[in-house]
Design a protein around this motif. Structure first.
Motif, PDB file in Angstrom:
ATOM      1  N   MET A   1       0.851  -1.168   0.000  1.00  0.00           N
ATOM      2  CA  MET A   1       0.000   0.000   0.000  1.00  0.00           C
ATOM      3  C   MET A   1       0.900   1.234   0.000  1.00  0.00           C
ATOM      4  N   THR A   2       0.450   2.278  -0.689  1.00  0.00           N
ATOM      5  CA  THR A   2       1.176   3.545  -0.650  1.00  0.00           C
ATOM      6  C   THR A   2       0.210   4.641  -0.239  1.00  0.00           C
ATOM      7  N   THR A   3       0.751   5.681   0.387  1.00  0.00           N
ATOM      8  CA  THR A   3      -0.075   6.792   0.839  1.00  0.00           C
ATOM      9  C   THR A   3       0.784   8.028   1.032  1.00  0.00           C
ATOM     10  N   TYR A   4       0.162   9.171   0.994  1.00  0.00           N
ATOM     11  CA  TYR A   4       0.842  10.421   1.345  1.00  0.00           C
ATOM     12  C   TYR A   4       0.736  10.600   2.858  1.00  0.00           C
ATOM     13  N   ALA A   5      -0.472  10.708   3.358  1.00  0.00           N
ATOM     14  CA  ALA A   5      -0.707  10.864   4.794  1.00  0.00           C
ATOM     15  C   ALA A   5      -1.063   9.509   5.392  1.00  0.00           C
ATOM     16  N   LYS A  67      -1.443   6.825  -4.109  1.00  0.00           N
ATOM     17  CA  LYS A  67      -2.315   5.992  -3.277  1.00  0.00           C
ATOM     18  C   LYS A  67      -2.609   4.724  -4.054  1.00  0.00           C
ATOM     19  N   ILE A  68      -1.853   3.678  -3.755  1.00  0.00           N
ATOM     20  CA  ILE A  68      -1.961   2.401  -4.453  1.00  0.00           C
ATOM     21  C   ILE A  68      -2.129   1.305  -3.414  1.00  0.00           C
ATOM     22  N   ASP A  69      -3.113   0.454  -3.624  1.00  0.00           N
ATOM     23  CA  ASP A  69      -3.260  -0.753  -2.813  1.00  0.00           C
ATOM     24  C   ASP A  69      -3.142  -1.929  -3.766  1.00  0.00           C
ATOM     25  N   LEU A  70      -2.185  -2.806  -3.533  1.00  0.00           N
ATOM     26  CA  LEU A  70      -1.981  -3.968  -4.376  1.00  0.00           C
ATOM     27  C   LEU A  70      -2.061  -5.201  -3.493  1.00  0.00           C
ATOM     28  N   ALA A  72      -2.171  -9.350  -3.605  1.00  0.00           N
ATOM     29  CA  ALA A  72      -1.819 -10.436  -4.515  1.00  0.00           C
ATOM     30  C   ALA A  72      -1.882 -11.770  -3.795  1.00  0.00           C
ATOM     31  N   GLY A  73      -2.648 -12.686  -4.364  1.00  0.00           N
ATOM     32  CA  GLY A  73      -2.722 -14.051  -3.871  1.00  0.00           C
ATOM     33  C   GLY A  73      -2.265 -15.012  -4.951  1.00  0.00           C
ATOM     34  N   ALA A  74      -2.319 -16.282  -4.666  1.00  0.00           N
ATOM     35  CA  ALA A  74      -1.836 -17.291  -5.608  1.00  0.00           C
ATOM     36  C   ALA A  74      -2.582 -17.256  -6.940  1.00  0.00           C
ATOM     37  N   ALA A  75      -3.900 -17.020  -6.918  1.00  0.00           N
ATOM     38  CA  ALA A  75      -4.689 -17.083  -8.153  1.00  0.00           C
ATOM     39  C   ALA A  75      -5.528 -15.840  -8.389  1.00  0.00           C
ATOM     40  N   LYS A  76      -5.383 -14.830  -7.550  1.00  0.00           N
ATOM     41  CA  LYS A  76      -6.157 -13.605  -7.767  1.00  0.00           C
ATOM     42  C   LYS A  76      -5.415 -12.413  -7.176  1.00  0.00           C
ATOM     43  N   GLY A  77      -5.814 -11.232  -7.651  1.00  0.00           N
ATOM     44  CA  GLY A  77      -5.212 -10.005  -7.159  1.00  0.00           C
ATOM     45  C   GLY A  77      -6.183  -8.850  -7.309  1.00  0.00           C
ATOM     46  N   ARG A  78      -5.895  -7.801  -6.583  1.00  0.00           N
ATOM     47  CA  ARG A  78      -6.722  -6.595  -6.650  1.00  0.00           C
ATOM     48  C   ARG A  78      -5.794  -5.396  -6.602  1.00  0.00           C
TER      49      ARG A  78
END
Length: 186
Positions: A1-5, A67-70, A72-78
């Motif tokens: 995850m990334t964020t400014y604040a 602002k990035i949320d990544l 990741a699982g074995a067969a899916k990601g968001r």
């Protein structure tokens, strides 16, 4: 995850328990160093940072503002990219805009964007950070599709969908103009 604040209390009260409840055990947050220091000065250190999740003071000239949320699982990601900071207002008080992209083995169309996002995140971790590389290795061991996506830096057939991220020599306006090209409808 990334964020400014970053608000440790808001993070640890809202998304953190849901992530842990969903089985996430490899959580890293990159934040702007100035904003992170300000939060720590005002509210003290986070309860669980350093034991149940990792906080990184991201490196970048000027402010670190993505602002990035990544996930990741074995067969899916968001992959979620938007305007929401990891603060109380960003998580629940403000109106925020977030793009939400999914990866599954049946629907891998956004895989290159996951690779771009992960390369971007990794590029902003200080070289002397002692924990990020092991967290990244752990993630890539469990999500081999993400390892493949990170390694593939070629232009994709989905060139109409790409992340606009900081690139040396290209301003955001240059990237937008290149994305629009000569299309008169845009």
């Amino acid at each position: 995850m990334t964020t400014y604040a970053f608000s440790a209390q808001a993070f640890e009260d809202v998304p953190f328990p849901r992530l842990r409840g969903g089985g996430c055990r490899n959580i890293t947050v990159l934040a702007d160093p100035g904003m992170l220091n300000m939060s720590f000065d005002e509210f003290g250190p986070p309860r669980y940072a350093g034991t149940l999740y990792h906080v990184v003071k991201a490196t970048m000239p000027g402010a670190f503002h993505p602002k990035i949320d990544l996930l990741a699982g074995a067969a899916k990601g968001r992959l979620m990219i938007g305007s929401a900071n990891l603060t109380g207002l960003g998580l629940g008080g403000n109106r925020e805009l977030v793009a939400d992209l999914a990866y599954t083995t049946d629907n891998p169309e956004f895989t290159p964007l996951f690779g771009q996002a992960m390369r971007y995140i990794a590029r902003h971790v200080p070289n002397d950070d002692p924990w990020f590389s092991s967290a990244l290795d752990r993630a890539l061991r469990h999500a081999s599709w993400l390892r493949t996506a990170m390694a593939d830096e070629s232009v994709t057939e989905r060139d109409d969908i790409r992340l606009i991220i900081d690139r040396p020599g290209d301003t955001i306006l240059d990237q937008i103009a290149a994305g629009i090209g000569t299309d008169p409808t845009l």
